[in-house]
Design a protein around this motif. Structure first.
Motif, PDB file in Angstrom:
ATOM      1  N   ALA A 146       0.593   4.703   7.546  1.00 51.09           N
ATOM      2  CA  ALA A 146      -0.690   4.338   8.164  1.00 51.09           C
ATOM      3  C   ALA A 146      -1.538   3.511   7.194  1.00 51.09           C
ATOM      4  O   ALA A 146      -2.190   2.541   7.603  1.00 51.09           O
ATOM      5  N   PHE A 147      -1.524   3.869   5.917  1.00 51.80           N
ATOM      6  CA  PHE A 147      -2.269   3.107   4.910  1.00 51.80           C
ATOM      7  C   PHE A 147      -1.717   1.687   4.801  1.00 51.80           C
ATOM      8  O   PHE A 147      -2.471   0.714   4.785  1.00 51.80           O
ATOM      9  N   TRP A 148      -0.388   1.575   4.737  1.00 56.95           N
ATOM     10  CA  TRP A 148       0.214   0.252   4.637  1.00 56.95           C
ATOM     11  C   TRP A 148      -0.054  -0.580   5.893  1.00 56.95           C
ATOM     12  O   TRP A 148      -0.370  -1.762   5.803  1.00 56.95           O
ATOM     13  N   LEU A 149       0.063   0.052   7.049  1.00 55.58           N
ATOM     14  CA  LEU A 149      -0.166  -0.672   8.296  1.00 55.58           C
ATOM     15  C   LEU A 149      -1.622  -1.109   8.423  1.00 55.58           C
ATOM     16  O   LEU A 149      -1.908  -2.196   8.921  1.00 55.58           O
ATOM     17  N   GLY A 150      -2.550  -0.286   7.951  1.00 57.44           N
ATOM     18  CA  GLY A 150      -3.959  -0.663   8.000  1.00 57.44           C
ATOM     19  C   GLY A 150      -4.285  -1.827   7.102  1.00 57.44           C
ATOM     20  O   GLY A 150      -5.136  -2.664   7.423  1.00 57.44           O
ATOM     21  N   ARG A 151      -3.618  -1.909   5.957  1.00 56.71           N
ATOM     22  CA  ARG A 151      -3.859  -3.029   5.043  1.00 56.71           C
ATOM     23  C   ARG A 151      -3.221  -4.321   5.529  1.00 56.71           C
ATOM     24  O   ARG A 151      -3.670  -5.402   5.191  1.00 56.71           O
ATOM     25  N   ASN A 152      -2.154  -4.204   6.314  1.00 56.05           N
ATOM     26  CA  ASN A 152      -1.427  -5.387   6.770  1.00 56.05           C
ATOM     27  C   ASN A 152      -1.438  -5.514   8.274  1.00 56.05           C
ATOM     28  O   ASN A 152      -0.483  -5.988   8.872  1.00 56.05           O
ATOM     29  N   TRP A 153      -2.502  -5.078   8.914  1.00 57.59           N
ATOM     30  CA  TRP A 153      -2.581  -5.058  10.390  1.00 57.59           C
ATOM     31  C   TRP A 153      -2.439  -6.447  10.981  1.00 57.59           C
ATOM     32  O   TRP A 153      -1.794  -6.636  12.004  1.00 57.59           O
ATOM     33  N   HIS A 154      -3.030  -7.433  10.360  1.00 57.86           N
ATOM     34  CA  HIS A 154      -3.029  -8.777  10.918  1.00 57.86           C
ATOM     35  C   HIS A 154      -1.682  -9.488  10.750  1.00 57.86           C
ATOM     36  O   HIS A 154      -1.386 -10.413  11.484  1.00 57.86           O
ATOM     37  N   SER A 155      -0.873  -9.067   9.804  1.00 58.03           N
ATOM     38  CA  SER A 155       0.373  -9.798   9.549  1.00 58.03           C
ATOM     39  C   SER A 155       1.601  -9.119  10.146  1.00 58.03           C
ATOM     40  O   SER A 155       2.663  -9.698  10.164  1.00 58.03           O
ATOM     41  N   VAL A 156       1.456  -7.883  10.621  1.00 58.48           N
ATOM     42  CA  VAL A 156       2.614  -7.194  11.178  1.00 58.48           C
ATOM     43  C   VAL A 156       2.700  -7.453  12.655  1.00 58.48           C
ATOM     44  O   VAL A 156       1.759  -7.497  13.357  1.00 58.48           O
TER      45      VAL A 156
END
Length: 156
Positions: A146-156
């Motif tokens: 969840a932390f990783w996805l929140g930091r990279n929300w726009h690129s995933v």
């Protein structure tokens, strides 16, 4: 008053491969360790001297089924995290983006349900502790994802 003229634009995609953010790798490693612990807990005779797979009566059937569901969900969570991290799946839907976190969290819930549903509730056996440790690793992996996805929300 002067005007600013933009001659060209260059879009830089920030993500796990370019920015050096490797949190997803740690999350996948934790999830793999949790999956290993669940497999060991089910396969070894640490449940009062019995195997859950060999001598499975109706009293331990729920623990076995919940453990297999947890293994399946953790495996799907690992695959989803890797596919999102390598950008093999890109989606604009927020539900699909959070599927890896949801799968890992559900896997952790099923692990907790598996060791709680064991009929003896005697925590002095090593398979019980393996399941508890697997649940902790699964929840930590879900939080890291969840932390990783929140930091990279726009690129995933």
């Amino acid at each position: 008053m002067g005007r600013t003229v933009v001659r060209s634009t260059h879009v830089v995609r920030s993500g796990s491969s370019s920015s050096g953010d490797r949190t997803w790798i740690i999350a996948v490693i934790f999830a793999c360790i949790a999956l290993l612990f669940v497999i060991l807990a089910v396969a070894l005779p640490g449940w009062n001297g019995r195997h859950l797979l060999k001598i499975c009566t109706s009293t331990c059937l729920s623990t076995t089924v919940l453990s297999f569901i947890a293994m399946f969900l953790i495996f799907l969570g690992i695959i989803a995290t890797i596919l999102f991290a390598l950008r093999l799946i890109t989606s604009f839907s927020s539900t699909i983006k959070t599927s890896a976190v949801i799968l890992l969290a559900l896997g952790g819930i099923f692990i907790v349900a598996a060791y709680v549903s064991y009929y003896r509730h005697d925590p002095n056996h090593y398979s019980y502790y393996l399941m508890v440790t697997a649940g902790i690793f699964t929840f930590v992996s879900s939080i890291l994802t969840a932390f990783w996805l929140g930091r990279n929300w726009h690129s995933v």
